[in-house]
Every structure is written in C-alpha cells, then in structure tokens.
Scaffold this motif. Structure first.
Motif, short mmCIF file in Angstrom:
data_model
loop_
_atom_site.label_atom_id
_atom_site.label_comp_id
_atom_site.label_asym_id
_atom_site.label_seq_id
_atom_site.Cartn_x
_atom_site.Cartn_y
_atom_site.Cartn_z
N GLY A 198 -0.41 -45.86 22.56
CA GLY A 198 -0.99 -44.95 21.58
C GLY A 198 0.07 -44.08 20.96
N VAL A 199 -0.07 -43.79 19.69
CA VAL A 199 0.97 -43.03 18.99
C VAL A 199 1.09 -41.62 19.55
CG1 VAL A 199 -0.60 -42.18 17.18
CG2 VAL A 199 1.83 -42.41 16.70
N ARG A 200 0.02 -41.09 20.12
CA ARG A 200 0.06 -39.74 20.67
C ARG A 200 1.00 -39.66 21.87
NH1 ARG A 200 -5.60 -37.71 22.61
NH2 ARG A 200 -6.06 -38.04 20.39
N ALA A 201 1.08 -40.74 22.66
CA ALA A 201 1.94 -40.76 23.84
C ALA A 201 3.29 -41.40 23.59
CB ALA A 201 1.23 -41.49 24.98
N ALA A 202 3.44 -42.07 22.47
CA ALA A 202 4.72 -42.72 22.17
C ALA A 202 5.76 -41.67 21.84
CB ALA A 202 4.56 -43.70 21.00
N GLY A 203 6.92 -41.76 22.46
CA GLY A 203 7.97 -40.79 22.24
C GLY A 203 9.21 -41.42 21.65
N SER A 204 10.34 -40.78 21.89
CA SER A 204 11.58 -41.26 21.30
C SER A 204 12.00 -42.61 21.84
CB SER A 204 12.69 -40.23 21.55
OG SER A 204 12.81 -39.95 22.94
N SER A 205 11.65 -42.92 23.10
CA SER A 205 12.01 -44.22 23.64
C SER A 205 11.28 -45.34 22.90
CB SER A 205 11.68 -44.28 25.14
OG SER A 205 12.45 -43.33 25.86
N GLN A 206 9.97 -45.14 22.67
CA GLN A 206 9.22 -46.15 21.92
C GLN A 206 9.69 -46.21 20.48
OE1 GLN A 206 6.89 -48.22 23.44
NE2 GLN A 206 7.27 -49.29 21.52
N ARG A 207 10.03 -45.07 19.94
CA ARG A 207 10.51 -45.05 18.55
C ARG A 207 11.83 -45.79 18.41
NH1 ARG A 207 12.43 -40.07 14.86
NH2 ARG A 207 12.09 -41.05 12.85
N SER A 208 12.72 -45.64 19.38
CA SER A 208 13.99 -46.35 19.32
C SER A 208 13.78 -47.86 19.39
CB SER A 208 14.91 -45.89 20.45
OG SER A 208 14.41 -46.29 21.71
N GLU A 209 12.78 -48.29 20.15
CA GLU A 209 12.48 -49.72 20.23
C GLU A 209 12.00 -50.25 18.87
OE1 GLU A 209 9.85 -52.86 22.96
OE2 GLU A 209 9.61 -50.68 23.20
N LEU A 210 11.17 -49.48 18.19
CA LEU A 210 10.69 -49.89 16.87
C LEU A 210 11.83 -49.91 15.85
CD1 LEU A 210 7.40 -47.82 16.89
CD2 LEU A 210 7.50 -50.32 16.75
N LEU A 211 12.70 -48.92 15.91
CA LEU A 211 13.83 -48.89 14.98
C LEU A 211 14.80 -50.02 15.26
CD1 LEU A 211 14.40 -45.03 14.92
CD2 LEU A 211 13.54 -46.43 13.04
N ARG A 212 14.99 -50.35 16.54
CA ARG A 212 15.83 -51.49 16.87
C ARG A 212 15.23 -52.77 16.30
NH1 ARG A 212 20.83 -51.65 18.33
NH2 ARG A 212 20.51 -50.13 19.99
N ALA A 213 13.91 -52.90 16.40
CA ALA A 213 13.25 -54.08 15.82
C ALA A 213 13.42 -54.11 14.31
CB ALA A 213 11.77 -54.07 16.20
N CYS A 229 8.07 -52.02 10.62
CA CYS A 229 8.59 -51.39 11.84
C CYS A 229 8.98 -49.94 11.58
CB CYS A 229 9.78 -52.17 12.37
SG CYS A 229 9.39 -53.79 13.06
N THR A 230 9.66 -49.68 10.46
CA THR A 230 10.06 -48.30 10.18
C THR A 230 8.86 -47.42 9.87
OG1 THR A 230 10.51 -48.93 7.87
CG2 THR A 230 12.36 -48.93 9.38
N ALA A 231 7.84 -47.99 9.23
CA ALA A 231 6.63 -47.20 8.96
C ALA A 231 5.93 -46.81 10.25
CB ALA A 231 5.68 -48.00 8.07
N VAL A 232 5.83 -47.73 11.20
CA VAL A 232 5.20 -47.41 12.48
C VAL A 232 6.07 -46.44 13.27
CG1 VAL A 232 4.38 -48.38 14.66
CG2 VAL A 232 3.95 -49.60 12.53
N ALA A 233 7.39 -46.59 13.18
CA ALA A 233 8.30 -45.72 13.92
C ALA A 233 8.18 -44.27 13.48
CB ALA A 233 9.74 -46.19 13.76
#
Length: 645
Positions: A198-213, A229-233
């Motif tokens: 869930g986006v509410r619990a997603a933090g910088s670690s999840q965001r870095s994974e999306l940006l890497r993708a 990917c950048t839009a979701v990040a």
C-alpha cells in the motif's frame, strides 16, 4: 518555481536512497517533502538550497552523477538534506525522466513532443518536450523469434509489409529482447510489492526499487514503462500531501502492472503480443510515407503546465481513405508564444504558409516523413507547394461529416482511453445549430439528430475559446459545422477545435472558419442570456462505484485493506454484474491468502497473485466505465450506436 528546478536521474536517486543508513531513510519517510520549506535559489546552472545549518549545491539542469549534488553535511551524500532535496527533483510520469540522447535536432515544424497529459495535443506518452532521433524500442519476434529493430526501422518495416504507406504501426505487434523482458520483470516485481504494502506504508526503500525499475526500463528503451514506474514512485513521497490523488495513483499503478505484464513481466501465462503502444514512444521516429495531398482542417493552441506552448494544425489526406495528420510547432515558452507561432511561417517543405493559412487551405507535399502517431516532419528532403483548400460543405471534405455522430463519439472515447492513439482519432465532425443559451463560457447547440449538446472550453484557463463560445451563443439559429473533441466523462460536452460559420460576419481571409482557441470573434454587441444548460444524464452507479472504492483502498493500504465476507460480491450480483463479483472475489482471495511453511508457520505468499487479480479487476473496471460512457453518449446524441459488451 519547482518547474524550473533541475531534474535528477531516477537511477541516481535510487542509488542514493539505497546507500543511505536506515535511520536516515526513516527520517525521510516521516517528512518526504521537508525540502519544500527550505530556501531555494539559483545562479545560472547552479542551485543552492539552504536548510538552516547546511547547504545543498546542485550543478546543471539534469543531475546524472553524484558529483553534481553536494552538501556541507559530514554525512553527505548519504545525508537527510541531500536526499530530501533530491527526492523533490525526481521525475514524474509526465516528465522527461531521461536526458536527451545524442543525435540531430528535428526540423522546426516538428514539436519536441508535447506532454502525455495534454489531451488537445493527442500526445503519446511519456516524455515531455524531448527532441531528437528515434530510440530502438525492442526486437520483434520474442522468444525464439527473429530479431529486428522496433524503433524507426521497425515502424518502417510495418508500413512496408502492409502495403499501405500510411498504415498505423501503433497496433502492430513488436517483440521485446532479453533486456526489455528483464526490465518488465523488475517493474512487475516492484509494482506488485508496492500494491501489497500500500502506498501509505511504502517508504524510501520501496520508492528506490521503483526508481531502479524506471532506470532499467529507460536503458531497455521502454519509455512507457519507465514513465509508469516514475509516476508510481511519486506516490510514497506525496501520499500525505494535497498533491496526492488516490484515483490518479491507482491509474498509474494499473498502468505499471499492465504494461510490464504485456512486455513479459509477472507470472507466466498467455498474454497478447506487445505492440508499439505498449513499448511507448520516447523519441519519435519518422518514416517516409511518400506524397500527401493535405487539406487543412483547423489549428489549436497548445499551452502546457510544464512550460511548453505553440500551435498544432490538423490536416487530412483522403487518398486511400481519410487520414488525419498534424503539423506542430510546440517548444518551451509561455502562452504568448502560441499567438506568435500562429501567424509565423511553418518550416515544412520550405513552404511560406503560416499555421493560420494552412488550417484554411491545402498543400501537396512530397517525400513526407511521419511518426507512428501521425505527426508530420518536414525534413530537408521534403518539398511542399500550396494548393487550394476545400470548403467543409463540399467534396471531398464533406464526407467527414457523413458518419453518424454516435459512432464517431464511440471511436473518439475509445481513442482517448487508449494509452496511445493516432492524432485525430479523438476528434468528431458534427453539424450543429446554436440554440442561444450559454452559461459559464459554454454554448448550447443542437445536433443534426435534435440532441442538445454543450460546446465548452478546455479548462478554466482556456479564456479565448470561452469568449468565442459566448459570442457564438449570442446567435441563436446559427448553423455550425464543427471539428470537436468529446469529453468522455461528461456526455453531451464537446470541446470545439474549429467551426465553419458562414452566417457570421468574418474576415474574408478566414474563409468562414474560426479556430476558437486562436482567433478572436468580434463582439456581438449585446449580452448573452445565461440560462441553465441541458441536464446531464444521471451518473447511475450500478455497483461499480463500490468496486472502485475497494480497489483504491487496497492500492492505498495494501492487502490488509481487502474486505472480508461476501456482502459486496452478492450486491454486485444483485446489480447483474457477475463479472465484477468474480474479479472482486479473486482479489479478496489473493489478498487474504496465507501459506504454511515446513515448520507450520503461516506466512504471506509473494504478491504476484494479488497483483494479477487486482490488475484484472482494474482492467475490467476501466472497460466497464468506457462502455457506460459510450452508452450515455449514444443516448445523448440520439444515435443507434450501441457498443459491444
């Protein structure tokens, strides 16, 4: 202003986030937009950000290397100050998430690519204002198939193979190579984990994974996937701020999962062959389509929130069937640039015509190059000669208004719902009569079928079109022949691009046509009565609203937000929506699934099944909404069209 700040490469931001200590990431997650309150200033290409005790320095309009970002903090570049600043500079789905690739500049007649969100421009996502040559988009053939480029040459091969020089390559199957499939798999995994958490619990670690993708997708030449990917990040950064819209985030996450699945990511199983629309178009490639006899239809103003402005001229060729094209001049600038470009000469085929003249006349062009989405580029080999135009009520153009309006609207609504559509597919050609009623910058008209419709501006900032519509509303009984764009979510509302109004006292050079976002109609000299416009059809919700809320709630709060019990599926079946009930049941089952380990522990399984079920549900929901919109439009315009179930 934020729009003027530099952008950071998503791959570099991912590296910075991954290298930061856990305590720094936790502080960043607690206040992801803290840098907005800091003191930003620029001196040419150098930006400095004062945090109070420390100073962050950024060099260049695009930050691609760690050496371009520095902080006076001893912990730099793993400090909270630098990460907070860099987090605000990350690209979104509407931004150019990649630096310009080497290559020659395009001809001036071709705009550097309007943003994906600009409906009037009919743009192809995802890059914003990017010039240059084509980028290869993968290799056809897929696993075990022959390899051939799918960028510029792939488009060319598609057109030649069909025997049609203006064949539409957007829906032609293309293959993806190993790098593209690996990028799709990485994006799917990142999107599935983000959904499960869930986006509410997603933090910088999840965001870095999306940006890497996103960075991997860019490297694999998959611009649409990278933009998704950048839009979701951006969601984990913005979810606690007014900038966050759950509906937009849900749509972005759907686009990420859908695109990555079509390109080979996710669980194994049957899937449609990917097309150029799935790959996306970052830098448009141009293929020679031979000679074209063009008839100008009209011009419209383009002004984007990302700082681009200009004019697009719509034209049609009729050999082998009507095909719409566009010649544009859109570049960095403000609203004043559109007015200047409108009267300036176009750099297409060494012609001296302006956009104002081309929209009302014609042209014969040879050795024309066109992009997959119907944009024309006047290269050095292109030659063009001015020819006589054609009145809209005379052949061969009169035939454009002969198709039933309900069928035209259905096709236009479908085009606007697609991730990529050819220019002009979102337009309709309608015969209208002004009824003389107006409200809020709109004019009420009556279609040839007798249906009441509303001509409306394209947003609150579309002031000139609003004034012109009020002027038209002051002429009850005035017959109009219009080129317009339907608003899918508002049945009965059209945004007119140009109208033919022979009953108005217009300058002779206008030839009876008015480009409503660029020309200024003379004042009527009398006030326009403000009366209620036609009532919109009731937005009856046959249960789909409940399904929408459940899926959005899961995107926001993760698998734990899935409802329990069978009340909602039963309600959906009561509304005669068995498919909605089935897809919801799959989502709930996948969200609540648990597995036993060898030691008897209950664990949450990988999120692939949940992501696939959620994607199926959102795909069904989108198709159902489009179906209902087309039905509402058909009811409004009084046509016989009924879309297939």
């Amino acid at each position: 202003m934020t729009a003027e700040r530099p952008r950071i490469d998503p791959g570099l931001l991912a590296e910075l986030l991954e290298a930061a200590p856990g305590r720094v990431r936790r502080k960043l997650d607690a206040a992801p937009r803290a840098a907005e309150e800091w003191d930003w200033s620029s001196d040419g290409p150098v930006w400095t950000v004062g945090t109070g005790n420390e100073t962050v320095t950024l060099t260049g309009p695009r930050i691609t290397e760690a050496s371009q970002a520095a902080c006076t903090c001893l912990l730099a570049p793993r400090c909270l100050h630098l990460l907070s600043v860099a987090g605000l500079l990350a690209p979104t789905g509407d931004d150019d998430a990649d630096g310009p690739e080497p290559g020659p500049e395009p001809e001036r007649s071709e705009p550097p690519g309007e943003p994906a969100g600009d409906r009037a421009a009919g743009a192809v996502p995802p890059r914003d204002g990017e010039p240059g040559p084509p980028a290869p988009a993968g290799r056809p053939g897929g696993a075990g198939g022959p390899a051939a480029p799918a960028g510029r040459s792939g488009v060319a091969e598609t057109a030649r193979a069909s025997g049609d020089p203006v064949a539409d390559p957007l829906t032609a199957p293309v293959g993806v190579d190993g790098d593209a499939r690996a990028a799709a798999a990485l994006a799917w995994a990142a999107g599935a984990r983000t959904l499960a958490a869930g986006v509410r619990a997603a933090g910088s670690s999840q965001r870095s994974e999306l940006l890497r993708a996103a960075a991997t997708a860019r490297a694999a030449r998959l611009p649409r996937l990278a933009a998704a990917c950048t839009a979701v990040a951006a969601g984990p950064r913005d979810h606690a701020t007014p900038a966050f819209a759950l509906a937009e985030y849900t749509a972005a996450l759907t686009g990420l999962l859908d695109t990555s699945w079509r390109l080979g990511g996710g669980p194994e199983g049957p899937r449609p062959a990917p097309t150029l629309a799935d790959v996306g178009i970052g830098r448009r490639s141009y293929t020679e389509v031979g000679s074209l006899r063009l008839y100008g239809l009209g011009c419209e103003r383009v002004v984007t929130a990302s700082g681009y402005a200009g004019v697009v001229t719509h034209a049609v060729s009729l050999a082998g069937g009507a095909r719409l094209w566009r010649i544009g001049d859109v570049a960095p600038g403000g609203p004043d640039r559109a007015a200047a470009v409108y009267g300036a000469g176009i750099a297409f085929g060494r012609s001296a015509l302006s956009h104002r003249d081309l929209g009302r006349s014609g042209m014969v062009a040879q050795r024309v190059a066109a992009s997959a989405d119907g944009r024309l580029s006047g290269g050095s080999a292109t030659t063009a000669a001015v020819s006589a135009g054609c009145a809209w009520d005379e052949e061969p153009l009169a035939g454009l208004w002969g198709r039933p309006l309900a069928d035209q609207v259905a096709a236009a609504v479908a085009a606007q719902a697609a991730p990529v559509h050819r220019t002009g597919d979102d337009l309709v050609f309608a015969d209208l009569t002004v009824t003389g009623e107006a409200e809020g910058g709109t004019a009420v008209v009556e279609a040839a079928t007798g249906a009441p419709l509303v001509l409306a501006p394209d947003g609150a900032q579309d002031l000139l079109r609003a004034r012109n519509l009020l002027r038209l509303a002051a002429e009850p009984g005035l017959a109009l022949r219009a080129v317009a764009r339907p608003v899918p979510e508002r049945p009965g509302f059209l945004v007119p691009v140009a109208v033919h109004a022979p009953g108005l006292p217009l300058p002779a050079a206008w030839k009876g046509r008015v480009n409503l976002s660029l020309d200024t109609l003379p004042s009527a000299g009398s006030a326009v009565p403000s009366r209620p416009r036609p009532t919109e059809p009731p937005g009856a919700d046959p249960g789909l609203g409940a399904l929408t809320r459940v899926l959005a709630r899961i995107a926001e709060a993760g698998r734990e937000a899935a409802p329990d019990g069978s009340a909602l599926p039963a309600r959906l079946r009561g509304h005669h929506l068995p498919t909605a009930a089935d897809v919801l049941g799959e989502v709930v089952g996948a969200a609540r699934e648990r597995r036993r380990t060898a030691t008897g522990e209950s664990v949450v399984p990988p999120p692939d099944r949940l992501a696939r079920a959620w994607l199926a549900a959102t795909t069904y929901l989108g198709a159902a909404h489009r179906h209902l919109r087309v039905l509402a439009w058909a009811e409004r315009v009084g046509g016989p069209h009924r879309p297939a179930a």
